[in-house]
Enzyme design. Structure first.
Site, PDB file in Angstrom:
ATOM      1  N   CYS A   7      -0.555   6.425  10.383  1.00  0.00           N
ATOM      2  CA  CYS A   7       0.857   6.104  10.490  1.00  0.00           C
ATOM      3  C   CYS A   7       0.053   5.253  11.214  1.00  0.00           C
ATOM      4  O   CYS A   7      -0.973   5.246  12.498  1.00  0.00           O
ATOM      5  CB  CYS A   7       1.417   6.736  11.302  1.00  0.00           C
ATOM      6  SG  CYS A   7       2.444   8.148  10.018  1.00  0.00           S
ATOM      7  N   SER A  11      12.135   7.188   7.046  1.00  0.00           N
ATOM      8  CA  SER A  11      11.445   7.664   8.764  1.00  0.00           C
ATOM      9  C   SER A  11      12.507   6.326   8.786  1.00  0.00           C
ATOM     10  O   SER A  11      11.888   4.946   8.040  1.00  0.00           O
ATOM     11  CB  SER A  11      10.050   7.689   7.997  1.00  0.00           C
ATOM     12  OG  SER A  11       9.882   7.084   9.533  1.00  0.00           O
ATOM     13  N   GLU A  37       0.680  -1.149   0.255  1.00  0.00           N
ATOM     14  CA  GLU A  37       0.513  -0.235  -0.248  1.00  0.00           C
ATOM     15  C   GLU A  37       1.206   0.945   0.448  1.00  0.00           C
ATOM     16  O   GLU A  37       2.161   1.246   0.501  1.00  0.00           O
ATOM     17  CB  GLU A  37      -1.145   0.106   1.364  1.00  0.00           C
ATOM     18  CG  GLU A  37      -2.200  -0.782   1.224  1.00  0.00           C
ATOM     19  CD  GLU A  37      -3.057  -1.038   2.521  1.00  0.00           C
ATOM     20  OE1 GLU A  37      -4.606  -1.559   1.946  1.00  0.00           O
ATOM     21  OE2 GLU A  37      -2.169  -0.550   3.617  1.00  0.00           O
ATOM     22  N   CYS A  81       1.682  -1.756  14.854  1.00  0.00           N
ATOM     23  CA  CYS A  81       1.479  -1.484  13.967  1.00  0.00           C
ATOM     24  C   CYS A  81       1.305  -2.511  13.415  1.00  0.00           C
ATOM     25  O   CYS A  81       2.074  -3.661  12.829  1.00  0.00           O
ATOM     26  CB  CYS A  81       3.501  -1.052  13.567  1.00  0.00           C
ATOM     27  SG  CYS A  81       3.419  -1.114  10.802  1.00  0.00           S
ATOM     28  N   CYS A 107       6.907  -4.192  14.962  1.00  0.00           N
ATOM     29  CA  CYS A 107       7.136  -3.266  16.218  1.00  0.00           C
ATOM     30  C   CYS A 107       4.917  -3.676  17.174  1.00  0.00           C
ATOM     31  O   CYS A 107       4.074  -3.142  15.954  1.00  0.00           O
ATOM     32  CB  CYS A 107       6.765  -1.732  15.493  1.00  0.00           C
ATOM     33  SG  CYS A 107       8.441  -0.805  15.512  1.00  0.00           S
ATOM     34  N   CYS A 129       7.526  -6.436   6.479  1.00  0.00           N
ATOM     35  CA  CYS A 129       8.073  -5.547   7.532  1.00  0.00           C
ATOM     36  C   CYS A 129       8.609  -6.647   8.244  1.00  0.00           C
ATOM     37  O   CYS A 129       7.643  -7.576   9.144  1.00  0.00           O
ATOM     38  CB  CYS A 129       8.029  -4.470   8.655  1.00  0.00           C
ATOM     39  SG  CYS A 129       9.295  -3.519   9.225  1.00  0.00           S
ATOM     40  N   GLY A 170       7.009  -0.960   5.510  1.00  0.00           N
ATOM     41  CA  GLY A 170       8.816  -1.998   5.752  1.00  0.00           C
ATOM     42  C   GLY A 170       9.335  -0.897   5.987  1.00  0.00           C
ATOM     43  O   GLY A 170       9.436   0.508   6.831  1.00  0.00           O
ATOM     44  N   GLU A 171      10.922  -1.323   6.640  1.00  0.00           N
ATOM     45  CA  GLU A 171      12.101  -0.015   7.083  1.00  0.00           C
ATOM     46  C   GLU A 171      12.431  -0.249   5.563  1.00  0.00           C
ATOM     47  O   GLU A 171      13.410  -0.623   5.432  1.00  0.00           O
ATOM     48  CB  GLU A 171      12.144  -1.059   8.119  1.00  0.00           C
ATOM     49  CG  GLU A 171      13.935  -0.621   8.463  1.00  0.00           C
ATOM     50  CD  GLU A 171      14.021   0.919   9.206  1.00  0.00           C
ATOM     51  OE1 GLU A 171      14.921   2.298   8.617  1.00  0.00           O
ATOM     52  OE2 GLU A 171      13.176   0.742   9.917  1.00  0.00           O
ATOM     53  N   HIS A 229       9.384   6.636  20.212  1.00  0.00           N
ATOM     54  CA  HIS A 229       8.016   6.031  21.228  1.00  0.00           C
ATOM     55  C   HIS A 229       8.728   5.357  22.205  1.00  0.00           C
ATOM     56  O   HIS A 229       6.957   5.183  23.188  1.00  0.00           O
ATOM     57  CB  HIS A 229       7.596   4.999  19.648  1.00  0.00           C
ATOM     58  CG  HIS A 229       7.040   5.246  18.574  1.00  0.00           C
ATOM     59  ND1 HIS A 229       6.460   5.921  18.472  1.00  0.00           N
ATOM     60  CD2 HIS A 229       7.444   4.546  17.821  1.00  0.00           C
ATOM     61  CE1 HIS A 229       6.614   6.886  16.855  1.00  0.00           C
ATOM     62  NE2 HIS A 229       7.295   5.609  15.954  1.00  0.00           N
ATOM     63  N   CYS A 268       3.656   9.101   0.244  1.00  0.00           N
ATOM     64  CA  CYS A 268       3.898   7.875   1.271  1.00  0.00           C
ATOM     65  C   CYS A 268       4.117   6.833   0.393  1.00  0.00           C
ATOM     66  O   CYS A 268       3.334   5.997   0.331  1.00  0.00           O
ATOM     67  CB  CYS A 268       2.682   7.562   2.881  1.00  0.00           C
ATOM     68  SG  CYS A 268       3.517   6.882   4.054  1.00  0.00           S
TER      69      CYS A 268
END
Length: 361
Positions: A349, A206, A102, A129, A126, A122, A174-175, A231, A115
């Site tokens: 987010c 990010s 997405e 998420c 987390c 991922c 994803g990272e 966070h 974005c």
């Protein structure tokens, strides 16, 4: 954090959208074509958003046929699109191998921000998420990353927009720094004046805190912006929320941020999602100030966006948010509370998970 593959599943040297400008020039030279043909092709792809070689009218017929037979154009296929009440749009794309990601288009009035996703799923898991609940499938190629942006931009221009997309943030699924080769490659193409020509100050990565990736970014030749998902300001809480902290604790992350700050002179944006009763105690603001001393960070407070797989997590109520903001103000830390966008279509987010509930547009 387990090691993840760095190579995407693509078409390698046969993927037109993964070719850099220099590679286009080299390919033209191999074929006995003048160098300006690379400029013409990139103008069609990145300027006019024309992806059918046979429509590139200033190329010879023989070159168009050779391109069609030699270089694939593996554009993502739009499966569904949704529009939020606030004008945010979310897109579900299918890649050539059937995998789906997405991406989101944010409308800020006078400008727009794309974005973009960098991985299918991922690996970081987390707890707050939705993408992390999917697990990791594979990295995206540079062409698959660019394809999301270019297809979103073409749809926008086809709908009558007077200009293309102004900004891009690698904040989707994803990272990004675990797929650094593809992400950096796509940024070079977005930034190149013969390709998309997007200014470096309009591009942001990010990261969840990949320390070595941050150091690598400090040496990257294009001075893009950096945003870090924090966070939690201590190891115990952050390891509970973000498993990456167990292998890359805050001491390593902060060391990398200081290296980045020294080498680039740039401020870092700190992302902090406020979760009710978890990380919204004002005392944690004081811990954050001590942790980030000397970095002059800009803190982006994010209202936690609910996800169905974690119904026990809730957004901090307004009094808790105000108390946290008061603490940051007393500490003279510059911050803002991010305006929520796209939560009604699961586009905010932490909510991207490869599915689109509700009616399609």
């Amino acid at each position: 954090m387990r090691e993840v593959e760095r190579d995407g599943m693509g078409t390698g040297g046969n993927d037109a959208l993964s070719l850099s400008y220099e590679e286009w020039r080299g390919r033209m030279a191999e074929w006995g074509e003048p160098g300006f043909r690379a400029d013409q092709i990139c103008g069609w792809l990145y300027g006019r958003k024309v992806f059918n070689y046979h429509e590139m009218s200033n190329l010879s017929k023989s070159l168009r046929e050779r391109l069609s037979g030699s270089l694939l154009m593996p554009l993502p296929v739009l499966i569904r699109e949704q529009e939020s009440r606030d004008g945010t749009r979310k897109y579900l794309w299918q890649m050539t191998d059937g995998e789906r990601v997405e991406s989101v288009l944010l409308n800020h009035g006078g400008h727009t921000t794309a974005c973009i996703s960098s991985q299918v799923g991922c690996p970081l898991a987390c707890t707050f998420c939705a993408t992390g609940s999917l697990g990791f499938t594979r990295n995206l190629t540079p062409g698959e990353i660019l394809g999301q942006f270019l297809m979103m931009e073409r749809r926008r221009l086809d709908a009558g927009a007077e200009q293309g997309i102004n900004n891009i943030v690698f904040m989707g699924m994803g990272e990004p720094l675990l797929n650094a080769d593809s992400v950096f490659g796509s940024i070079r193409m977005l930034n190149h004046p013969k390709m998309r020509g997007l200014g470096a100050r309009h591009i942001t990565i990010s990261t969840s805190g990949v320390a070595q990736g941050i150091v690598d970014l400090a040496d990257f030749e294009i001075p893009i912006r950096l945003s870090v998902s924090l966070h939690a300001p201590n190891d115990a809480l952050r390891s509970r929320l973000m498993p990456i902290n167990r292998s890359c604790p805050l001491s390593r992350l902060v060391e990398a941020l200081h290296i980045y700050r020294r080498r680039t002179g740039e401020r870092v944006t700190i992302e902090y999602a406020l979760i009710d009763g978890i990380n919204d105690d004002p005392q944690l603001a004081y811990e954050m100030a001590a942790l980030l001393d000397g970095l002059e960070p800009y803190v982006n407070l994010i209202p936690f966006n609910p996800i169905p797989m974690k119904p026990e997590l809730h957004r901090s109520p307004e009094p808790r948010v105000k108390a946290f903001c008061t603490a940051l103000s007393e500490l003279r830390i510059e911050f803002e509370v991010r305006r929520e966008r796209g939560a009604d279509i699961m586009a905010a987010c932490g909510q991207l998970a490869g599915s689109l509930p509700g009616p399609a547009k």
